[in-house]
Design a protein around this motif. Structure first.
Motif, PDB file in Angstrom:
ATOM      1  N   GLN A 176       0.863  -1.197   0.000  1.00 19.63           N
ATOM      2  CA  GLN A 176       0.000   0.000   0.000  1.00 19.63           C
ATOM      3  C   GLN A 176       0.895   1.240   0.000  1.00 19.63           C
ATOM      4  N   CYS A 199      -1.412  -0.553  -4.496  1.00 17.00           N
ATOM      5  CA  CYS A 199      -2.366   0.553  -4.653  1.00 17.00           C
ATOM      6  C   CYS A 199      -1.652   1.862  -4.329  1.00 17.00           C
ATOM      7  N   SER A 219      -7.862  -0.905  -5.744  1.00 21.75           N
ATOM      8  CA  SER A 219      -8.215   0.393  -5.155  1.00 21.75           C
ATOM      9  C   SER A 219      -7.701   0.455  -3.717  1.00 21.75           C
ATOM     10  N   ASP A 221      -9.240   0.848  -0.947  1.00 21.66           N
ATOM     11  CA  ASP A 221     -10.013   0.045   0.006  1.00 21.66           C
ATOM     12  C   ASP A 221      -9.729  -1.450  -0.153  1.00 21.66           C
ATOM     13  N   ALA A 222      -9.537  -1.863  -1.394  1.00 24.43           N
ATOM     14  CA  ALA A 222      -9.412  -3.300  -1.674  1.00 24.43           C
ATOM     15  C   ALA A 222      -8.065  -3.875  -1.222  1.00 24.43           C
ATOM     16  N   ASP A 243     -11.875  -2.055  12.365  1.00 21.06           N
ATOM     17  CA  ASP A 243     -12.624  -2.175  11.100  1.00 21.06           C
ATOM     18  C   ASP A 243     -11.853  -2.948  10.040  1.00 21.06           C
ATOM     19  N   THR A 244     -10.533  -2.734   9.972  1.00 25.36           N
ATOM     20  CA  THR A 244      -9.771  -3.321   8.859  1.00 25.36           C
ATOM     21  C   THR A 244      -9.200  -4.700   9.177  1.00 25.36           C
TER      22      THR A 244
END
Ligand code: NAD
Length: 347
Positions: A176, A199, A219, A221-222, A243-244
């Motif tokens: 990332q 990404c 993306s 988020d992905a 959340d992740t």
């Protein structure tokens, strides 16, 4: 109002500098000088309140103590925050005012580049103030290649701990952020046969990664949920959260981004999901190891840096083993080790 600063570690000194005419609001925080002078970059960031700027500086300077202690460097932890938008509010007048502030600190804080500051800014400050490291003129220059190398050897140490082998051929890695560190990390991973998913907000960078490394582009988020073996955050902090973490398919998190855990509980959340986490300030210490080499006798010599950066792998292996044997999270073990080093020196 400093009430919500209660419960923070003791910090040796915090200086506040303000020059409204020249647009400077700066906080310089020294967490500890027990191991040596307090080193850490100056971050230029548009905090929406003075308090959040102070909290940022306190946390970051404590993090620098841990980072340098674990890396075995004779340095304490410091950090500065200038509250401003680096894109629109950073001016030569502001940096001049900041240089004047640095001049009043009597050498207790050594600064360097951080988010919002460029190497050119570091050179500008160095012409006006003492204790500016990481400059291009006689200094150690760009730390990113060393951060990337440390992250690479640290990622391999995590893979070895998890699987018994650090052979990257066919290992799927999601990176990332394709900035200075992320791009260089991709180069190293690609050279050893890793299969990349990437990404970035910048479409030019992702297109180049697809072309150069055959990387799959996803993306923002992905990337968290990418079907990979290793997730390497090299962009933002706070990326690992309640959340992740449930979305991660990777069984290892090993990347360069600072402050990856959103909260202290997230280390345990990763363990519960069976994910091995390489603590950020251990794996991304290559840059500070490079800067610290400026401070040795005889000045900066890149030859002394490479073996020290390579040792990040051994340090991480020791942390992974201790976390296993003590049933603790890797970040808790890393912090305990750093505190033990500082306390031993204090005694
Ligand atoms: P950089 O600014 O060169 O690159 C960051 C990249 O991340 C950029 O390409 C940006 O477009 C991308 N990005 C930003 N937000 C994103 C998002 N939401 N999704 C995907 N991509 C996004 O920064 P860098 O120097 O490569 O540093 C990367 C990380 O490593 C940062 O967290 C930094 O604090 C940390 N770090 C860097 C060093 C160093 O030596 N440069 C040292 C220690 C830690």
């Amino acid at each position: 109002d400093v009430r919500h600063l209660q419960g923070f570690d003791h910090h040796e000194q915090v200086w506040l500098g303000r020059d409204t005419a020249r647009g400077l609001t700066a906080i310089v925080s020294v967490h500890t000088t027990v191991l040596g002078p307090a080193l850490g970059g100056t971050r230029i960031w548009p905090h929406t309140s003075f308090e959040s700027g102070i909290i940022d500086a306190l946390r970051l300077s404590r993090g620098m103590t841990f980072k340098s202690a674990i890396a075995g460097l004779p340095l304490g932890g410091g950090k500065a925050v200038i509250i401003a938008d680096a894109k629109t509010e950073k001016t030569p007048a502001m940096l001049e005012a900041y240089a004047e502030m640095l001049n009043t600190l009597q050498g207790q804080y050594i600064t360097a580049e951080d988010v919002g500051m460029t190497l050119a800014d570091a050179d500008f400050l160095a012409e006006r103030a003492p204790n500016v490291s990481g400059t291009t003129k006689g200094g150690s220059g760009n730390p990113s290649p060393f951060t990337a190398e440390g992250t690479f050897v640290g990622l391999k140490a995590a893979l070895r701990h998890r699987t018994g082998s650090d052979d990257l051929a066919g290992v799927r890695v999601a990176v990332q952020g394709l900035g200075s560190v992320g791009w260089s990390l991709c180069q190293k991973l690609h050279t050893e046969g890793a299969v990349l998913t990437v990404c970035d907000l910048d479409a030019v960078r992702t297109a180049r990664a697809a072309e150069t490394f055959g990387a799959t582009v996803v993306s923002g988020d992905a990337i968290i949920a990418a079907d990979v073996d290793i997730f390497a955050p090299c962009a933002l902090g706070g990326i690992l959260s309640a959340d992740t973490i449930p979305l991660l398919k990777a069984k290892i998190v090993a990347g360069a981004a600072n402050n990856q855990l959103a909260t202290a509980e997230d280390g345990q959340r990763l363990v519960t999901r069976g994910i091995l986490y390489a603590p950020d300030y251990v794996i991304n210490a290559g840059g500070v190891i490079n800067v610290a080499a400026e401070m040795g006798d005889g000045g900066y010599d890149v030859a002394t840096v490479t073996p020290r950066v390579a040792r990040i792998a051994d340090t991480l292996s020791a942390i992974f083993q201790r976390a296993d044997s003590e049933g603790r999270t890797t970040d808790a073990v890393a912090e305990a080790m750093a505190r033990e080093i500082v306390e031993a020196a204090r005694k």
